[in-house]
Scaffold this motif. Structure first.
Motif, PDB file in Angstrom:
ATOM      1  N   MET A 294      40.596  35.139  44.914  1.00 28.94           N
ATOM      2  CA  MET A 294      40.079  34.527  43.699  1.00 28.94           C
ATOM      3  C   MET A 294      40.730  35.200  42.499  1.00 28.94           C
ATOM      4  N   SER A 295      40.622  34.546  41.351  1.00 31.33           N
ATOM      5  CA  SER A 295      41.120  35.123  40.104  1.00 31.33           C
ATOM      6  C   SER A 295      39.947  35.766  39.382  1.00 31.33           C
ATOM      7  N   ILE A 296      40.153  36.981  38.832  1.00 28.34           N
ATOM      8  CA  ILE A 296      39.036  37.714  38.237  1.00 28.34           C
ATOM      9  C   ILE A 296      39.475  38.440  36.974  1.00 28.34           C
ATOM     10  N   SER A 297      38.539  38.585  36.038  1.00 32.32           N
ATOM     11  CA  SER A 297      38.780  39.323  34.802  1.00 32.32           C
ATOM     12  C   SER A 297      37.479  39.979  34.368  1.00 32.32           C
ATOM     13  N   TRP A 298      37.582  41.157  33.722  1.00 30.52           N
ATOM     14  CA  TRP A 298      36.407  41.923  33.317  1.00 30.52           C
ATOM     15  C   TRP A 298      36.401  42.127  31.807  1.00 30.52           C
ATOM     16  N   PHE A 299      35.223  42.019  31.194  1.00 27.35           N
ATOM     17  CA  PHE A 299      35.063  42.285  29.761  1.00 27.35           C
ATOM     18  C   PHE A 299      34.409  43.655  29.605  1.00 27.35           C
ATOM     19  N   ASP A 300      35.075  44.569  28.905  1.00 30.56           N
ATOM     20  CA  ASP A 300      34.605  45.959  28.809  1.00 30.56           C
ATOM     21  C   ASP A 300      33.804  46.247  27.543  1.00 30.56           C
ATOM     22  N   GLY A 301      33.441  45.219  26.811  1.00 32.65           N
ATOM     23  CA  GLY A 301      32.716  45.411  25.565  1.00 32.65           C
ATOM     24  C   GLY A 301      33.588  45.164  24.354  1.00 32.65           C
TER      25      GLY A 301
ATOM     26  N   GLY B  52      37.236  43.687  24.997  1.00 33.92           N
ATOM     27  CA  GLY B  52      38.191  42.648  25.329  1.00 33.92           C
ATOM     28  C   GLY B  52      38.233  42.376  26.810  1.00 33.92           C
ATOM     29  N   TRP B  53      38.893  41.280  27.174  1.00 39.09           N
ATOM     30  CA  TRP B  53      39.020  40.878  28.568  1.00 39.09           C
ATOM     31  C   TRP B  53      40.254  41.519  29.204  1.00 39.09           C
ATOM     32  N   SER B  54      40.099  41.963  30.436  1.00 40.10           N
ATOM     33  CA  SER B  54      41.232  42.522  31.170  1.00 40.10           C
ATOM     34  C   SER B  54      42.185  41.405  31.575  1.00 40.10           C
ATOM     35  N   THR B  55      43.425  41.779  31.878  1.00 48.23           N
ATOM     36  CA  THR B  55      44.384  40.810  32.398  1.00 48.23           C
ATOM     37  C   THR B  55      43.872  40.281  33.731  1.00 48.23           C
ATOM     38  N   ALA B  56      43.862  38.977  33.873  1.00 52.36           N
ATOM     39  CA  ALA B  56      43.367  38.381  35.113  1.00 52.36           C
ATOM     40  C   ALA B  56      44.254  38.772  36.283  1.00 52.36           C
ATOM     41  N   GLU B  57      43.648  38.956  37.443  1.00 51.18           N
ATOM     42  CA  GLU B  57      44.396  39.272  38.654  1.00 51.18           C
ATOM     43  C   GLU B  57      43.775  38.562  39.842  1.00 51.18           C
ATOM     44  N   ARG B  58      44.573  38.395  40.873  1.00 48.98           N
ATOM     45  CA  ARG B  58      44.065  37.811  42.114  1.00 48.98           C
ATOM     46  C   ARG B  58      43.615  38.932  43.042  1.00 48.98           C
ATOM     47  N   VAL B  59      42.400  38.805  43.550  1.00 49.27           N
ATOM     48  CA  VAL B  59      41.826  39.812  44.439  1.00 49.27           C
ATOM     49  C   VAL B  59      41.177  39.103  45.618  1.00 49.27           C
ATOM     50  N   ALA B  60      40.815  39.870  46.642  1.00 48.74           N
ATOM     51  CA  ALA B  60      40.123  39.306  47.796  1.00 48.74           C
ATOM     52  C   ALA B  60      38.813  38.672  47.355  1.00 48.74           C
ATOM     53  N   SER B  61      38.502  37.504  47.889  1.00 53.75           N
ATOM     54  CA  SER B  61      37.313  36.766  47.455  1.00 53.75           C
ATOM     55  C   SER B  61      36.067  37.078  48.280  1.00 53.75           C
ATOM     56  N   ASP B  62      36.180  37.982  49.246  1.00 51.92           N
ATOM     57  CA  ASP B  62      35.034  38.233  50.113  1.00 51.92           C
ATOM     58  C   ASP B  62      34.216  39.443  49.692  1.00 51.92           C
ATOM     59  N   SER B  63      34.513  40.045  48.544  1.00 50.94           N
ATOM     60  CA  SER B  63      33.708  41.171  48.087  1.00 50.94           C
ATOM     61  C   SER B  63      33.913  41.391  46.596  1.00 50.94           C
ATOM     62  N   ILE B  64      32.908  42.004  45.973  1.00 51.70           N
ATOM     63  CA  ILE B  64      32.986  42.356  44.567  1.00 51.70           C
ATOM     64  C   ILE B  64      32.110  43.584  44.354  1.00 51.70           C
ATOM     65  N   GLN B  65      32.596  44.561  43.601  1.00 52.10           N
ATOM     66  CA  GLN B  65      31.852  45.792  43.385  1.00 52.10           C
ATOM     67  C   GLN B  65      31.003  45.655  42.132  1.00 52.10           C
ATOM     68  N   LEU B  66      29.713  45.957  42.268  1.00 54.19           N
ATOM     69  CA  LEU B  66      28.774  45.760  41.179  1.00 54.19           C
ATOM     70  C   LEU B  66      27.714  46.858  41.214  1.00 54.19           C
ATOM     71  N   HIS B  67      27.400  47.440  40.058  1.00 56.13           N
ATOM     72  CA  HIS B  67      26.369  48.467  39.998  1.00 56.13           C
ATOM     73  C   HIS B  67      25.004  47.850  40.299  1.00 56.13           C
ATOM     74  N   PRO B  68      24.155  48.528  41.073  1.00 55.19           N
ATOM     75  CA  PRO B  68      22.834  47.973  41.390  1.00 55.19           C
ATOM     76  C   PRO B  68      21.970  47.717  40.159  1.00 55.19           C
ATOM     77  N   GLY B  69      22.307  48.365  39.040  1.00 60.96           N
ATOM     78  CA  GLY B  69      21.554  48.143  37.810  1.00 60.96           C
ATOM     79  C   GLY B  69      22.165  47.084  36.922  1.00 60.96           C
ATOM     80  N   ALA B  70      23.151  46.353  37.433  1.00 61.95           N
ATOM     81  CA  ALA B  70      23.840  45.343  36.623  1.00 61.95           C
ATOM     82  C   ALA B  70      22.845  44.340  36.051  1.00 61.95           C
TER      83      ALA B  70
END
Length: 331
Positions: free
Chosen positions: A12-19, A21-39
């Motif tokens: 999948m294509s993914i991008s992150w906003f750090d508060g 700006g948005w990061s450069t989009a990249e293709r990553v595996a679509s079967d997992s995503i790392q997320l803080h439990p307090g998200a």
């Protein structure tokens, strides 16, 4: 065949906003995503998504249907949920990139490649029940699909619920997961007790939408559906069908429709009803259930006009008819 939406492309294509700006989009595996439990999304449902499709034409080209309209709604949902603003140009580039990467996997018609942009709050802050997430993530997931309702030439059974509502009225026009979750229990109850396929929410007798699709009543050469307001989703397929109906010389009436009027009109010979949505396309409704009684829509079968409108939409999507409204985007 696998159930609709259960097969995914491996990346999948993914991008992150750090508060800031948005990061450069990249293709990553679509079967997992790392997320803080307090998200934020896990506690306060700061999430929205879209659904659109890419189609394979006979000449081998791939076209995405009404991408601009879906991205605009994606941006609107993000704004109304107080998520960080997406960059529509970046989202478009992410969609085009990942669809092009998996172009060889786009099914032949009547199949398609379902595209699922998703945006959610990522800030690890469980004290922000009344404050937005300052960071977020968006990704574009792909799923090759066939028909959403795979029953063939059959019609749906709808329970008319004039006491409950699908979601909070001010949330209806937002394509947020919470709206679907809030409708799930009434739908499951209707399926178990009445063998209904869906619930048509009509709070106070006002016919709105089902748990996952817009509702259209077709009476002769007139299409009747609720006028747009913030209480229900502004469906892209709904808009497309209404536009096609006008092109075919039909009358389109966007106005309030009461349960009483719906039941009165539905009993008339030749009357039809249908659900519209990216997944459902245009699916016929044959039976309405209200206060313990069942009412056939017309003769209870698949209506000719419903089929005609669906075929006209599919013809544009599949490259078999002129795209005179500029709805298709080439990858």
């Amino acid at each position: 065949m696998a159930a609709f939406g259960t097969v995914f492309m491996p990346e999948m294509s993914i991008s992150w906003f750090d508060g800031e700006g948005w990061s450069t989009a990249e293709r990553v595996a679509s079967d997992s995503i790392q997320l803080h439990p307090g998200a934020h999304v896990l506690h306060y449902s700061s999430t929205c998504f879209e659904g659109l499709k890419a189609f394979r034409h006979q000449d081998g080209s791939i076209k995405i249907f009404r991408m601009d309209r879906n991205i605009a709604r994606f941006a609107q949902s993000s704004e109304l949920l107080s998520l960080p603003a997406i960059d529509p140009a970046q989202t478009e580039a992410m969609i085009l990139d990942i669809v092009k990467h998996f172009a060889a996997d786009v099914p032949e018609p009547p199949g398609s490649m379902y595209i699922r942009p998703t945006h959610f709050g990522t800030e690890p802050a469980i004290g922000k029940a009344a404050a937005p997430s300052l960071t977020s993530c968006q990704y574009i997931l792909l799923s090759p699909v066939g028909d959403y309702f795979s029953g063939g030439d059959t019609t749906l059974r709808l329970l008319l619920d004039d006491t409950g509502m699908r979601c909070a009225p001010h949330m209806g026009m937002i394509k947020s997961g919470g709206n679907y979750a809030s409708a799930l229990n009434p739908i499951l109850k209707a399926k178990k007790e009445l063998q209904a396929d869906q619930v048509l929410f009509c709070p106070g007798g006002d016919v709105q939408e089902t748990g996952a699709a817009n509702f259209l009543l077709i009476d002769g050469d007139e299409v009747i559906t609720k006028a747009l307001d913030e209480s229900f989703l502004h469906g892209v397929t709904r808009d497309s069908i209404l536009t096609i109906a006008k092109d075919l010389g039909m009358k389109v009436s966007e106005r309030q429709l009461t349960v009483d009027e719906l039941l009165e009109r539905a009993a008339k010979p030749g009357c039809e009803a249908a659900l519209s949505g990216t997944a459902a396309v245009l699916t016929p409704v044959g039976t309405l259930i209200h206060k313990g009684q069942e009412y056939k829509v017309g003769n209870g079968g698949v209506g000719e006009t419903t089929v005609k409108l669906r075929q006209a939409l599919n013809a544009i999507q599949w490259g078999q008819a002129e795209d005179k409204h500029g709805w298709l985007t080439s990858i």
